[in-house]
Design a protein around this motif. Sequence first.
Motif, PDB file in Angstrom:
ATOM      1  N   GLY A 153       0.812  -1.216   0.000  1.00  0.00           N
ATOM      2  CA  GLY A 153       0.000   0.000   0.000  1.00  0.00           C
ATOM      3  C   GLY A 153       0.842   1.262   0.000  1.00  0.00           C
ATOM      4  N   ARG A 154       1.922   1.254   0.777  1.00  0.00           N
ATOM      5  CA  ARG A 154       2.788   2.437   0.892  1.00  0.00           C
ATOM      6  C   ARG A 154       3.546   2.707  -0.417  1.00  0.00           C
ATOM      7  NH1 ARG A 154       4.533   4.770   5.539  1.00  0.00           N
ATOM      8  NH2 ARG A 154       2.428   4.208   6.189  1.00  0.00           N
ATOM      9  N   LEU A 155       4.042   1.641  -1.046  1.00  0.00           N
ATOM     10  CA  LEU A 155       4.845   1.801  -2.262  1.00  0.00           C
ATOM     11  C   LEU A 155       4.007   2.095  -3.497  1.00  0.00           C
ATOM     12  CD1 LEU A 155       7.512  -1.044  -1.877  1.00  0.00           C
ATOM     13  CD2 LEU A 155       7.876   1.408  -1.598  1.00  0.00           C
ATOM     14  N   THR A 156       2.792   1.560  -3.531  1.00  0.00           N
ATOM     15  CA  THR A 156       1.977   1.692  -4.744  1.00  0.00           C
ATOM     16  C   THR A 156       1.023   2.880  -4.707  1.00  0.00           C
ATOM     17  OG1 THR A 156       0.283   0.180  -3.851  1.00  0.00           O
ATOM     18  CG2 THR A 156       2.060  -0.798  -5.162  1.00  0.00           C
ATOM     19  N   HIS A 157       0.921   3.559  -3.581  1.00  0.00           N
ATOM     20  CA  HIS A 157       0.023   4.713  -3.493  1.00  0.00           C
ATOM     21  C   HIS A 157       0.443   5.786  -4.494  1.00  0.00           C
ATOM     22  CE1 HIS A 157      -2.535   7.844  -1.923  1.00  0.00           C
ATOM     23  NE2 HIS A 157      -1.487   8.623  -1.695  1.00  0.00           N
ATOM     24  N   ASN A 158      -0.457   6.113  -5.410  1.00  0.00           N
ATOM     25  CA  ASN A 158      -0.222   7.154  -6.407  1.00  0.00           C
ATOM     26  C   ASN A 158       1.013   6.854  -7.265  1.00  0.00           C
ATOM     27  OD1 ASN A 158      -1.092   9.559  -7.617  1.00  0.00           O
ATOM     28  ND2 ASN A 158       0.406  10.790  -6.475  1.00  0.00           N
ATOM     29  N   ALA A 159       1.313   5.574  -7.441  1.00  0.00           N
ATOM     30  CA  ALA A 159       2.521   5.179  -8.165  1.00  0.00           C
ATOM     31  C   ALA A 159       2.195   4.723  -9.584  1.00  0.00           C
ATOM     32  CB  ALA A 159       3.234   4.054  -7.420  1.00  0.00           C
ATOM     33  N   PHE A 160       3.224   4.692 -10.426  1.00  0.00           N
ATOM     34  CA  PHE A 160       3.115   4.092 -11.745  1.00  0.00           C
ATOM     35  C   PHE A 160       3.433   2.602 -11.599  1.00  0.00           C
ATOM     36  CE2 PHE A 160       4.104   8.515 -12.845  1.00  0.00           C
ATOM     37  CZ  PHE A 160       3.128   8.771 -13.799  1.00  0.00           C
ATOM     38  N   LEU A 161       2.473   1.750 -11.894  1.00  0.00           N
ATOM     39  CA  LEU A 161       2.664   0.304 -11.809  1.00  0.00           C
ATOM     40  C   LEU A 161       2.843  -0.216 -13.228  1.00  0.00           C
ATOM     41  CD1 LEU A 161      -0.156  -0.542  -9.226  1.00  0.00           C
ATOM     42  CD2 LEU A 161       2.207   0.186  -8.795  1.00  0.00           C
ATOM     43  N   VAL A 162       4.039  -0.693 -13.522  1.00  0.00           N
ATOM     44  CA  VAL A 162       4.400  -1.037 -14.901  1.00  0.00           C
ATOM     45  C   VAL A 162       4.594  -2.543 -15.039  1.00  0.00           C
ATOM     46  CG1 VAL A 162       5.931  -0.541 -16.821  1.00  0.00           C
ATOM     47  CG2 VAL A 162       5.572   1.195 -15.037  1.00  0.00           C
ATOM     48  N   ASN A 163       3.765  -3.155 -15.860  1.00  0.00           N
ATOM     49  CA  ASN A 163       3.866  -4.589 -16.129  1.00  0.00           C
ATOM     50  C   ASN A 163       5.004  -4.818 -17.123  1.00  0.00           C
ATOM     51  OD1 ASN A 163       3.576  -7.252 -16.920  1.00  0.00           O
ATOM     52  ND2 ASN A 163       1.353  -7.179 -17.017  1.00  0.00           N
ATOM     53  N   MET A 164       6.062  -5.474 -16.658  1.00  0.00           N
ATOM     54  CA  MET A 164       7.239  -5.722 -17.498  1.00  0.00           C
ATOM     55  C   MET A 164       7.372  -7.201 -17.877  1.00  0.00           C
ATOM     56  SD  MET A 164       8.981  -2.846 -18.039  1.00  0.00           S
ATOM     57  CE  MET A 164      10.686  -3.318 -18.304  1.00  0.00           C
ATOM     58  N   ASN A 165       6.277  -7.926 -17.825  1.00  0.00           N
ATOM     59  CA  ASN A 165       6.329  -9.320 -18.231  1.00  0.00           C
ATOM     60  C   ASN A 165       6.538  -9.429 -19.737  1.00  0.00           C
ATOM     61  OD1 ASN A 165       5.912 -11.103 -15.879  1.00  0.00           O
ATOM     62  ND2 ASN A 165       3.993  -9.963 -15.647  1.00  0.00           N
ATOM     63  N   GLY A 166       7.338 -10.382 -20.132  1.00  0.00           N
ATOM     64  CA  GLY A 166       7.635 -10.584 -21.543  1.00  0.00           C
ATOM     65  C   GLY A 166       8.725 -11.617 -21.707  1.00  0.00           C
ATOM     66  N   GLU A 167       9.163 -11.799 -22.942  1.00  0.00           N
ATOM     67  CA  GLU A 167      10.235 -12.761 -23.188  1.00  0.00           C
ATOM     68  C   GLU A 167      11.559 -12.184 -22.717  1.00  0.00           C
ATOM     69  OE1 GLU A 167      12.196 -15.483 -26.771  1.00  0.00           O
ATOM     70  OE2 GLU A 167      10.601 -14.045 -27.213  1.00  0.00           O
ATOM     71  N   SER A 168      12.335 -12.974 -22.041  1.00  0.00           N
ATOM     72  CA  SER A 168      13.617 -12.539 -21.496  1.00  0.00           C
ATOM     73  C   SER A 168      14.595 -12.192 -22.615  1.00  0.00           C
ATOM     74  CB  SER A 168      14.207 -13.644 -20.616  1.00  0.00           C
ATOM     75  OG  SER A 168      15.552 -13.360 -20.292  1.00  0.00           O
ATOM     76  N   HIS A 169      15.219 -10.994 -22.505  1.00  0.00           N
ATOM     77  CA  HIS A 169      16.246 -10.607 -23.482  1.00  0.00           C
ATOM     78  C   HIS A 169      17.427 -11.566 -23.414  1.00  0.00           C
ATOM     79  CE1 HIS A 169      13.937  -7.102 -24.225  1.00  0.00           C
ATOM     80  NE2 HIS A 169      14.220  -6.486 -23.086  1.00  0.00           N
ATOM     81  N   ARG A 170      17.758 -11.980 -22.199  1.00  0.00           N
ATOM     82  CA  ARG A 170      18.888 -12.903 -22.042  1.00  0.00           C
ATOM     83  C   ARG A 170      18.597 -14.242 -22.715  1.00  0.00           C
ATOM     84  NH1 ARG A 170      19.212  -9.939 -17.146  1.00  0.00           N
ATOM     85  NH2 ARG A 170      17.740 -11.269 -16.033  1.00  0.00           N
ATOM     86  N   LEU A 171      17.329 -14.675 -22.625  1.00  0.00           N
ATOM     87  CA  LEU A 171      16.952 -15.919 -23.288  1.00  0.00           C
ATOM     88  C   LEU A 171      17.030 -15.760 -24.801  1.00  0.00           C
ATOM     89  CD1 LEU A 171      15.882 -18.784 -23.058  1.00  0.00           C
ATOM     90  CD2 LEU A 171      13.559 -17.866 -22.964  1.00  0.00           C
ATOM     91  N   LYS A 172      16.594 -14.591 -25.295  1.00  0.00           N
ATOM     92  CA  LYS A 172      16.700 -14.321 -26.728  1.00  0.00           C
ATOM     93  C   LYS A 172      18.147 -14.366 -27.190  1.00  0.00           C
ATOM     94  CE  LYS A 172      12.658 -11.283 -27.228  1.00  0.00           C
ATOM     95  NZ  LYS A 172      12.244  -9.890 -27.558  1.00  0.00           N
ATOM     96  N   GLU A 173      19.031 -13.719 -26.413  1.00  0.00           N
ATOM     97  CA  GLU A 173      20.447 -13.691 -26.773  1.00  0.00           C
ATOM     98  C   GLU A 173      21.041 -15.093 -26.744  1.00  0.00           C
ATOM     99  OE1 GLU A 173      22.165 -10.959 -24.057  1.00  0.00           O
ATOM    100  OE2 GLU A 173      21.321  -9.181 -25.034  1.00  0.00           O
ATOM    101  N   THR A 174      20.620 -15.892 -25.766  1.00  0.00           N
ATOM    102  CA  THR A 174      21.113 -17.268 -25.679  1.00  0.00           C
ATOM    103  C   THR A 174      20.672 -18.072 -26.900  1.00  0.00           C
ATOM    104  OG1 THR A 174      21.058 -17.214 -23.265  1.00  0.00           O
ATOM    105  CG2 THR A 174      21.105 -19.378 -24.296  1.00  0.00           C
ATOM    106  N   LYS A 175      19.409 -17.887 -27.309  1.00  0.00           N
ATOM    107  CA  LYS A 175      18.907 -18.588 -28.488  1.00  0.00           C
ATOM    108  C   LYS A 175      19.687 -18.179 -29.735  1.00  0.00           C
ATOM    109  CE  LYS A 175      14.129 -19.296 -26.935  1.00  0.00           C
ATOM    110  NZ  LYS A 175      12.697 -18.919 -27.158  1.00  0.00           N
TER     111      LYS A 175
END
Length: 208
Positions: A153-175
Amino acid sequence: YLSGAAVQEELPEGIKYLLPRLETLDFIHEHRNVVLYGNPGTGKTHVATALAIKACMEGMHVLFTSVPHLITQIKECKSAKTLHQLEGRFKKYDLVVCDEFGYVSCDKKAGELLFNHLSLRADTKSTIIMTNLAFERWGEIIKDKVLVTALVGRLTHNAFLVNMNGESHRLKETKKFNEKTDDFMDFIWLFDYLSIPLQAVWSGTLFN
């Protein structure tokens, strides 16, 4: 640091539309927090570092730390009776960036110290938190439901909550690396395959 279409194209969709607004650094002047959450390797630290660098370039005072390191520092200062000085410095930073929330669990006491320390900046300064855990999983890190609820509650009050889920860049580089390695090994195999008759011809020419 975040300039260029190629760099921004690699970022998750959740940050793309917010990035122009965050890059103005108005969230710092407005004393709003930013919580970047998502699986590892999607650019959370990259984005936070870029914003921290820009803030420094504009003359702001910035602290970049990790949550485990911050907890250790708080404990050490508390034992040395210098916690008041640490708190005074912590409150004055225009921006604090806390990485790696969720990688190391902590007991209730450490959770309380972290909560109290971060609360010093509530509604007066900006903090960026990077975590690989969704909010409902923060109880896995701090074993106290009431404390976790208060911290979220303290950290998210009036905060920007950004969903950063996605494919890992490190996994892409490994591939990509593995694909290049496979191509290289195919080339070596082909070279070895072709070199057998060439060697035979060469040897026959040389010794006959």
